[in-house]
Write an enzyme that holds these catalytic residues in place. Structure first.
Site, short mmCIF file in Angstrom:
data_model
loop_
_atom_site.label_atom_id
_atom_site.label_comp_id
_atom_site.label_asym_id
_atom_site.label_seq_id
_atom_site.Cartn_x
_atom_site.Cartn_y
_atom_site.Cartn_z
N GLY A 139 -13.98 39.51 -12.18
CA GLY A 139 -13.54 39.13 -10.83
C GLY A 139 -13.67 40.26 -9.82
O GLY A 139 -13.95 41.41 -10.18
N GLY A 157 -12.54 42.99 -8.14
CA GLY A 157 -11.43 43.92 -8.33
C GLY A 157 -11.15 44.76 -7.10
O GLY A 157 -10.09 45.38 -6.96
N ARG A 158 -12.12 44.81 -6.21
CA ARG A 158 -11.92 45.59 -4.98
C ARG A 158 -12.73 45.02 -3.82
O ARG A 158 -12.88 45.66 -2.79
CB ARG A 158 -12.28 47.04 -5.21
CG ARG A 158 -13.70 47.22 -5.74
CD ARG A 158 -14.02 48.66 -5.79
NE ARG A 158 -15.25 48.90 -6.53
CZ ARG A 158 -15.87 50.04 -6.53
NH1 ARG A 158 -15.37 51.05 -5.86
NH2 ARG A 158 -16.98 50.21 -7.22
N LYS A 178 -15.55 45.69 0.80
CA LYS A 178 -15.55 46.32 -0.53
C LYS A 178 -14.74 47.62 -0.46
O LYS A 178 -15.07 48.51 0.32
CB LYS A 178 -16.98 46.60 -0.99
CG LYS A 178 -17.04 47.18 -2.40
CD LYS A 178 -18.42 47.08 -2.98
CE LYS A 178 -18.53 47.78 -4.32
NZ LYS A 178 -19.88 47.71 -4.87
N ASP A 235 -7.95 50.77 -8.80
CA ASP A 235 -7.07 50.88 -7.63
C ASP A 235 -7.53 50.02 -6.46
O ASP A 235 -6.93 50.05 -5.39
CB ASP A 235 -6.97 52.35 -7.18
CG ASP A 235 -8.34 52.95 -6.90
OD1 ASP A 235 -9.34 52.19 -6.94
OD2 ASP A 235 -8.42 54.17 -6.66
N GLY A 236 -8.63 49.29 -6.64
CA GLY A 236 -9.11 48.42 -5.57
C GLY A 236 -9.82 49.16 -4.44
O GLY A 236 -10.17 48.56 -3.43
N ARG A 275 -19.64 43.86 3.62
CA ARG A 275 -20.89 43.30 3.10
C ARG A 275 -21.08 41.88 3.62
O ARG A 275 -20.09 41.16 3.86
CB ARG A 275 -20.85 43.24 1.57
CG ARG A 275 -20.48 44.53 0.89
CD ARG A 275 -20.91 44.54 -0.54
NE ARG A 275 -20.13 43.65 -1.41
CZ ARG A 275 -20.23 43.67 -2.73
NH1 ARG A 275 -21.09 44.48 -3.33
NH2 ARG A 275 -19.50 42.86 -3.48
N ARG A 309 -22.25 34.98 -8.47
CA ARG A 309 -22.98 35.66 -9.53
C ARG A 309 -23.13 34.75 -10.74
O ARG A 309 -22.42 33.75 -10.85
CB ARG A 309 -22.18 36.90 -9.99
CG ARG A 309 -21.86 37.84 -8.89
CD ARG A 309 -20.38 38.25 -8.89
NE ARG A 309 -20.04 38.88 -7.61
CZ ARG A 309 -20.29 40.13 -7.32
NH1 ARG A 309 -20.80 40.92 -8.24
NH2 ARG A 309 -20.01 40.62 -6.14
N ASP A 360 -22.42 39.99 -14.32
CA ASP A 360 -21.56 39.87 -13.14
C ASP A 360 -22.21 40.54 -11.93
O ASP A 360 -21.69 40.45 -10.83
CB ASP A 360 -20.18 40.47 -13.41
CG ASP A 360 -20.25 41.87 -13.99
OD1 ASP A 360 -20.87 42.04 -15.05
OD2 ASP A 360 -19.71 42.80 -13.38
P1 AMP Z 1 -19.26 47.02 -11.17
O1 AMP Z 1 -19.94 47.28 -12.46
O2 AMP Z 1 -19.09 48.22 -10.27
O3 AMP Z 1 -19.92 45.91 -10.40
O4 AMP Z 1 -17.73 46.60 -11.47
C1 AMP Z 1 -17.34 45.89 -12.62
C2 AMP Z 1 -15.95 45.33 -12.43
O5 AMP Z 1 -14.99 46.36 -12.22
C3 AMP Z 1 -15.81 44.37 -11.26
O6 AMP Z 1 -14.92 43.36 -11.65
C4 AMP Z 1 -15.20 45.25 -10.20
O7 AMP Z 1 -14.50 44.51 -9.23
C5 AMP Z 1 -14.28 46.14 -11.01
N1 AMP Z 1 -13.99 47.43 -10.35
C6 AMP Z 1 -14.83 48.47 -10.18
N2 AMP Z 1 -14.21 49.48 -9.54
C7 AMP Z 1 -12.95 49.09 -9.28
C8 AMP Z 1 -11.81 49.69 -8.65
N3 AMP Z 1 -11.84 50.91 -8.15
N4 AMP Z 1 -10.67 48.96 -8.58
C9 AMP Z 1 -10.61 47.72 -9.09
N5 AMP Z 1 -11.62 47.10 -9.70
C10 AMP Z 1 -12.79 47.76 -9.80
MG MG Z 2 -20.05 44.28 -9.87
#
Ligand code: AMP
Ligand code: MG
Length: 524
Positions: free
Chosen positions: A101, A103-104, A124, A136-137, A194, A201, A275
């Site tokens: 999902g 996350g940020r 983002k 931490d989002g 964005r 996805r 994802d």
């Molecule tokens: P990514 O591979 O960067 O696309 O991220 C994979 C997953 O980790 C996704 O669900 C993102 O929303 C989550 N994510 C990455 N960085 C953070 C963050 N700093 N805080 C919360 N969720 C994160």
């Molecule tokens: Mg991602």
């Protein structure tokens, strides 16, 4: 032109689908819903660092005033917005990861233009959502600058991508362990706005299949087709089954095209988890990406990927196929029989290679022959993989090579500017260039049309990681000059512009082992 703060936003996705509207941000599983309401967490002192004038113009968005900047920072939510984080799952590095999902990332709403084009607007780095898990989002300036510039650069390269409207520094510091080695440090935070017709996805479909929420899966597929593949919806001859197959086949086609486009310019995404695969065939989620400097097919910029090199340059088209397999499995419950789905998936390889050889013929400026010219093209790529010249400079030199060059020394000296080291087998290099010259001589199209084709397919300017690294370092010290220069340069990547030829050079040696330049991680 309309301003962000007075615009009436649409919220079709949120209105259409079941959501968790509690607004609670504690990390949790959210079965039964497509999204969870998540209000951005305010930041201390937002400051607009960059604004994409051209994109704003296209979307009819007025220059941001102070209130608009608050929107771009997540500090102000207007009455018509409905902020939410989408629920999706994914296969990460080949393994099922379950619910992930946004996350940020937080979608604020949908912007409509006078021509009735609709775009999702998503922040983002805007703070916690129920999908933040242990994160931490937030996003750091370093990764936000990379996403902001690179997604726009891809657009100007003519490659399907999500876009970036703005870059805002938050005034808050964010703790990151850049290489997951116990050396955490505070870095400035930032937020990117964005823009995309949709951020859906493969993983949005995977989660519904995994949870066996088949009715929801059907709803999402129907909506996706109606919204983003409307010509399929309009075809009344289709049965429900045929419509799904036709849609999947277009996703396969778009994904193959995207892989060919990445290959054309030497782009390595770095984290091709399911994802991070767009259902619209867009480049999405810019993390530890890189362009190739030296042509090294095994190159992966992502340190997390180093053991297996799953997402290396040369593997991307195969990984895309694997990911399309995951999507096929996810939508299979919508079909009574899956033979056709498998047939469409299996057609991927041929679609990819047809597109790939056609693209390479354009890159090389040869009139492609009936057999696809795979012999010459394969030999070329093998030679490049051995010699490892700078990919971008090599193709620029090839484009402007005087056809009168004949001697080995002449040819080697002409190509010297693209070598990181002298070719060990210069004879082989020379022979291949000679074969190439013979092929060019046999072209039936004009020299001028060859030049046009090569210019259109070979970028002269690419946003190299070392440039981004330098621009980010300067920006962190308050100097935005290099950042602005890159922002301008990336808008005309195929043109020969004397002023910007300061960027037309080999990657400097200092960048060879520089963390954040040649090696990156997912920490962002
Ligand atoms: P990514 O591979 O960067 O696309 O991220 C994979 C997953 O980790 C996704 O669900 C993102 O929303 C989550 N994510 C990455 N960085 C953070 C963050 N700093 N805080 C919360 N969720 C994160
Ligand atoms: Mg991602």
């Amino acid at each position: 032109m309309e301003s962000l703060s007075t615009k009436i936003f649409k919220n079709e996705f949120a209105d259409m689908f079941e959501g968790d509207v509690s607004g609670q941000l504690n990390p949790r599983q959210t079965p039964g819903v497509f999204y969870a309401k998540a209000i951005p967490t305010p930041v201390k002192a937002p400051q607009l660092l960059a604004w994409s004038e051209e994109l704003a113009g296209e979307l009819e968005i007025a220059e941001p005033d102070e209130t608009d900047v608050d929107i771009l920072a997540g500090n102000f939510i207007s009455a018509s917005m409905f902020p939410y984080a989408a629920c999706y799952a994914g296969h990460q590095f080949g393994n099922w990861a379950g619910q992930l999902g946004d996350g940020r990332a937080i979608t604020l709403g949908e912007w409509t233009t006078s021509k009735n084009l609709v775009y999702e607007m998503q922040l983002k780095g805007a703070g916690l959502t129920p999908y933040s898990r242990r994160g931490d989002g937030r996003a750091v300036l370093r990764s936000s600058v990379r996403e902001y510039l690179m997604s726009e650069a891809m657009h100007y390269l003519g490659i399907p991508t999500t876009r970036a409207l703005s870059l805002v520094s938050t005034g808050d510091m964010v703790l990151r362990d850049m290489f997951y080695n116990g050396n955490a440090a505070y870095e400035p935070g930032a937020i990117v706005m964005r823009i995309s017709p949709s951020f859906l996805r493969f993983g949005n479909f995977e989660i519904l299949a995994a949870r066996q929420e088949h009715e929801h899966l059907q709803q999402l597929a129907d909506w996706t087709i109606k919204k983003f593949y409307p010509h399929l919806e309009a075809d009344k001859e289709f049965t429900a089954h045929q419509k799904i197959i036709a849609w999947y086949s277009e996703v396969v086609e778009k994904t193959a095209s995207l892989m060919v486009n990445w290959r054309r310019v030497g782009f390595v995404h770095g984290v091709m988890n399911t994802d991070n695969m767009s259902i619209l065939g867009l480049t999405i989620d810019y993390g530890p990406f890189s362009f190739l400097d030296a042509f090294d097919p095994d190159f992966t910029p992502n340190t997390t990927d180093l053991p297996g090199r799953r997402y290396a340059f040369d593997k991307q088209h195969t990984v895309a196929y694997w990911n399309l397999g995951c999507l096929a499995s996810a939508i299979a419950p919508l079909l009574k029989t899956t033979e056709e789905l498998v047939t469409v998936l299996e057609a991927y390889q041929e679609i990819y290679y047809d597109k790939y050889y056609a693209m390479m013929a354009n890159k090389l400026g040869i009139d492609q022959r009936e057999d696809g010219d795979s012999g010459l093209i394969d030999a070329f790529e093998q030679m490049l993989a051995t010699v490892k010249p700078d990919m971008t400079i090599f193709y620029q030199l090839l484009t402007t090579m005087p056809l009168t060059l004949v001697h080995q020394e002449e040819i080697l000296s002409y190509f010297n500017p693209c070598f990181y080291s002298q070719p060990s087998d210069s004879e082989a290099f020379f022979m291949l260039i000679n074969t190439y010259l013979e092929r060019i001589a046999a072209n039936t199209s004009s020299a001028e049309s060859r030049l046009i084709k090569m210019r259109a397919n070979n970028p002269r300017f690419i946003l190299r990681n070392y440039m981004l690294h330098e621009a980010i370092g300067n920006l962190e010290k308050g100097d935005n000059r290099l950042f602005m220069k890159l922002k301008t340069a990336m808008q005309q990547p195929y043109d020969v512009i004397d002023d910007e030829d300061e960027f037309f050079k080999l990657r400097p040696q200092w960048a060879d082992d520089q963390p954040g330049s040649s090696t990156l991680s997912c920490s962002s």
